[in-house]
Design a protein around this motif. Structure first.
Motif, PDB file in Angstrom:
ATOM      1  N   THR A 187       0.835  -1.211   0.000  1.00 57.73           N
ATOM      2  CA  THR A 187       0.000   0.000   0.000  1.00 57.73           C
ATOM      3  C   THR A 187       0.868   1.258   0.000  1.00 57.73           C
ATOM      4  O   THR A 187       0.527   2.255  -0.637  1.00 57.73           O
ATOM      5  CB  THR A 187      -0.920   0.017   1.235  1.00 57.73           C
ATOM      6  OG1 THR A 187      -0.131  -0.187   2.423  1.00 57.73           O
ATOM      7  CG2 THR A 187      -1.960  -1.085   1.143  1.00 57.73           C
ATOM      8  N   THR A 188       1.977   1.209   0.726  1.00 60.18           N
ATOM      9  CA  THR A 188       2.906   2.340   0.759  1.00 60.18           C
ATOM     10  C   THR A 188       3.543   2.537  -0.606  1.00 60.18           C
ATOM     11  O   THR A 188       3.687   3.681  -1.086  1.00 60.18           O
ATOM     12  CB  THR A 188       4.001   2.123   1.819  1.00 60.18           C
ATOM     13  OG1 THR A 188       3.397   1.973   3.102  1.00 60.18           O
ATOM     14  CG2 THR A 188       4.974   3.290   1.853  1.00 60.18           C
ATOM     15  N   ILE A 189       3.937   1.433  -1.246  1.00 57.89           N
ATOM     16  CA  ILE A 189       4.538   1.501  -2.585  1.00 57.89           C
ATOM     17  C   ILE A 189       3.570   2.149  -3.565  1.00 57.89           C
ATOM     18  O   ILE A 189       3.934   3.036  -4.344  1.00 57.89           O
ATOM     19  CB  ILE A 189       4.933   0.097  -3.088  1.00 57.89           C
ATOM     20  CG1 ILE A 189       5.960  -0.550  -2.153  1.00 57.89           C
ATOM     21  CG2 ILE A 189       5.463   0.163  -4.516  1.00 57.89           C
ATOM     22  CD1 ILE A 189       7.254   0.180  -2.058  1.00 57.89           C
ATOM     23  N   SER A 190       2.318   1.716  -3.517  1.00 60.11           N
ATOM     24  CA  SER A 190       1.292   2.249  -4.416  1.00 60.11           C
ATOM     25  C   SER A 190       1.119   3.750  -4.218  1.00 60.11           C
ATOM     26  O   SER A 190       1.061   4.523  -5.180  1.00 60.11           O
ATOM     27  CB  SER A 190      -0.034   1.531  -4.184  1.00 60.11           C
ATOM     28  OG  SER A 190      -1.051   2.069  -4.992  1.00 60.11           O
ATOM     29  N   ALA A 191       1.061   4.183  -2.959  1.00 60.73           N
ATOM     30  CA  ALA A 191       0.870   5.604  -2.655  1.00 60.73           C
ATOM     31  C   ALA A 191       2.068   6.428  -3.117  1.00 60.73           C
ATOM     32  O   ALA A 191       1.907   7.527  -3.671  1.00 60.73           O
ATOM     33  CB  ALA A 191       0.647   5.779  -1.155  1.00 60.73           C
ATOM     34  N   LYS A 192       3.269   5.899  -2.910  1.00 64.85           N
ATOM     35  CA  LYS A 192       4.478   6.631  -3.303  1.00 64.85           C
ATOM     36  C   LYS A 192       4.568   6.766  -4.822  1.00 64.85           C
ATOM     37  O   LYS A 192       4.944   7.813  -5.346  1.00 64.85           O
ATOM     38  CB  LYS A 192       5.723   5.936  -2.749  1.00 64.85           C
ATOM     39  CG  LYS A 192       5.970   6.162  -1.265  1.00 64.85           C
ATOM     40  CD  LYS A 192       7.241   5.492  -0.803  1.00 64.85           C
ATOM     41  CE  LYS A 192       7.536   5.825   0.658  1.00 64.85           C
ATOM     42  NZ  LYS A 192       7.925   7.243   0.858  1.00 64.85           N
ATOM     43  N   ILE A 193       4.227   5.709  -5.544  1.00 64.23           N
ATOM     44  CA  ILE A 193       4.284   5.754  -7.007  1.00 64.23           C
ATOM     45  C   ILE A 193       3.293   6.777  -7.551  1.00 64.23           C
ATOM     46  O   ILE A 193       3.597   7.538  -8.475  1.00 64.23           O
ATOM     47  CB  ILE A 193       4.018   4.356  -7.600  1.00 64.23           C
ATOM     48  CG1 ILE A 193       5.202   3.430  -7.305  1.00 64.23           C
ATOM     49  CG2 ILE A 193       3.794   4.441  -9.108  1.00 64.23           C
ATOM     50  CD1 ILE A 193       4.992   1.997  -7.718  1.00 64.23           C
ATOM     51  N   LYS A 194       2.085   6.831  -6.970  1.00 66.05           N
ATOM     52  CA  LYS A 194       1.088   7.816  -7.397  1.00 66.05           C
ATOM     53  C   LYS A 194       1.574   9.230  -7.137  1.00 66.05           C
ATOM     54  O   LYS A 194       1.407  10.131  -7.969  1.00 66.05           O
ATOM     55  CB  LYS A 194      -0.238   7.563  -6.669  1.00 66.05           C
ATOM     56  CG  LYS A 194      -0.973   6.309  -7.129  1.00 66.05           C
ATOM     57  CD  LYS A 194      -2.269   6.131  -6.355  1.00 66.05           C
ATOM     58  CE  LYS A 194      -2.996   4.865  -6.811  1.00 66.05           C
ATOM     59  NZ  LYS A 194      -4.251   4.652  -6.022  1.00 66.05           N
ATOM     60  N   GLU A 195       2.184   9.437  -5.970  1.00 66.63           N
ATOM     61  CA  GLU A 195       2.681  10.770  -5.628  1.00 66.63           C
ATOM     62  C   GLU A 195       3.831  11.172  -6.552  1.00 66.63           C
ATOM     63  O   GLU A 195       3.905  12.318  -7.013  1.00 66.63           O
ATOM     64  CB  GLU A 195       3.150  10.784  -4.166  1.00 66.63           C
ATOM     65  CG  GLU A 195       3.629  12.140  -3.661  1.00 66.63           C
ATOM     66  CD  GLU A 195       2.516  13.169  -3.596  1.00 66.63           C
ATOM     67  OE1 GLU A 195       2.844  14.369  -3.562  1.00 66.63           O
ATOM     68  OE2 GLU A 195       1.334  12.783  -3.579  1.00 66.63           O
ATOM     69  N   ILE A 196       4.727  10.231  -6.836  1.00 64.80           N
ATOM     70  CA  ILE A 196       5.856  10.510  -7.737  1.00 64.80           C
ATOM     71  C   ILE A 196       5.348  10.840  -9.137  1.00 64.80           C
ATOM     72  O   ILE A 196       5.839  11.767  -9.796  1.00 64.80           O
ATOM     73  CB  ILE A 196       6.819   9.303  -7.770  1.00 64.80           C
ATOM     74  CG1 ILE A 196       7.573   9.191  -6.434  1.00 64.80           C
ATOM     75  CG2 ILE A 196       7.821   9.438  -8.912  1.00 64.80           C
ATOM     76  CD1 ILE A 196       8.398   7.934  -6.283  1.00 64.80           C
ATOM     77  N   ASP A 197       4.368  10.080  -9.608  1.00 71.15           N
ATOM     78  CA  ASP A 197       3.800  10.328 -10.934  1.00 71.15           C
ATOM     79  C   ASP A 197       3.181  11.723 -11.017  1.00 71.15           C
ATOM     80  O   ASP A 197       3.336  12.437 -12.012  1.00 71.15           O
ATOM     81  CB  ASP A 197       2.756   9.258 -11.236  1.00 71.15           C
ATOM     82  CG  ASP A 197       2.224   9.369 -12.660  1.00 71.15           C
ATOM     83  OD1 ASP A 197       3.051   9.361 -13.597  1.00 71.15           O
ATOM     84  OD2 ASP A 197       0.999   9.476 -12.843  1.00 71.15           O
TER      85      ASP A 197
END
Length: 267
Positions: A187-197
């Protein structure tokens, strides 16, 4: 009396060592400056000074000013207490403990630098027996001081973690694979990728945009993409071969760059 002294010597592992054999590891010794006034003072009372502490490899743990006093008065040997330690970090921690109990206290800068050195190892999981609370107690500092000292370091470490996640994402790793490699929940990975994008889109529109330290690495990546100019003709004329390999069938880097550019989505 002699028997009592011998028992104490055995218990504390005292040994007379040649001064020339004592070594100082500048990377792990906590003190960077010496106090000439204190050395002069110690030079007058050598006979009542406590033994310095060294490890089994003759690296100094604590007692730098005492050692310097012995050197400046022309002494050849010094009494040492031998401490059994397992690594350089354990020696550093023991030195800090000793300096907080007696002798000249560490300066503000020495204390801060050593704290950050150990804190980084705690965050990275390299110092298993310590946490932020134990470090705070070791250095006798307040919660507010810990927060102030670690603010930039925490942001830098988070930046390194975010960049690793992003690089793995660009390698087409699945979120579960990224989670396994970094130790973060999916879940953390998913949130970080969305924020980076999201930040990538903002930087593409405005490269001068001010962003948090933890995402500063994206500016270089956006800049690289902006400067990348592939060959997009029907025929690619590439003369220079791959600089890293020279075996038969090696594909020039420029061709690989062009192929990746054509078949992937730009940020």
């Amino acid at each position: 009396m002699e028997m009592k002294q011998e028992l104490v010597k055995r218990e504390r592992e005292l040994r007379t060592v040649s001064i020339n054999e004592i070594k100082i590891d500048l990377e792990t010794y906590p003190r960077k400056k010496i106090n000439d006034k204190k050395i002069a003072e110690y030079s007058e009372i050598l006979d009542i000074l406590p033994p310095i502490q060294i490890d089994s490899n003759n690296f100094l743990i604590t007692g730098l000013h005492t050692l310097e006093a012995y050197k400046r008065t022309g002494q050849k040997e010094i009494t040492c207490e031998i401490k059994q330690i397992h690594n350089d970090i354990e020696r550093l921690i023991l030195a800090i403990e000793s300096n907080t109990k007696h002798g000249i206290p560490l300066t503000y800068l020495e204390k801060k630098n050593n704290f950050l050195k150990l804190y980084e190892k705690v965050v990275k999981g390299e110092l298993k027996d310590f946490d932020a609370k134990k470090l705070k107690e070791l250095f006798s500092i307040s919660d507010s001081t810990v927060y102030e000292w670690t603010q930039n370091l925490r942001e830098e470490l988070e930046s390194q973690q975010n960049e690793k996640i992003f690089d793995l994402f660009l390698q087409c790793k699945k979120q579960q694979e990224i989670s396994d490699e970094t130790g973060f929940p999916q879940t953390t990975i998913s949130a970080k990728i969305k924020e980076i994008d999201k930040i990538c889109e903002l930087l593409t529109e405005n490269p001068a945009l001010e962003i948090p330290i933890k995402y500063q690495f994206l500016k270089e990546k956006i800049k690289f993409l902006a400067e990348f100019s592939p060959l997009v003709y029907n025929v690619w004329n590439v003369h220079k071969e791959n600089e890293e390999t020279d075996f038969f069938g090696s594909t020039p880097v420029k061709i690989m760059n062009n192929l990746i550019f054509l078949i992937t989505k730009r940020l």
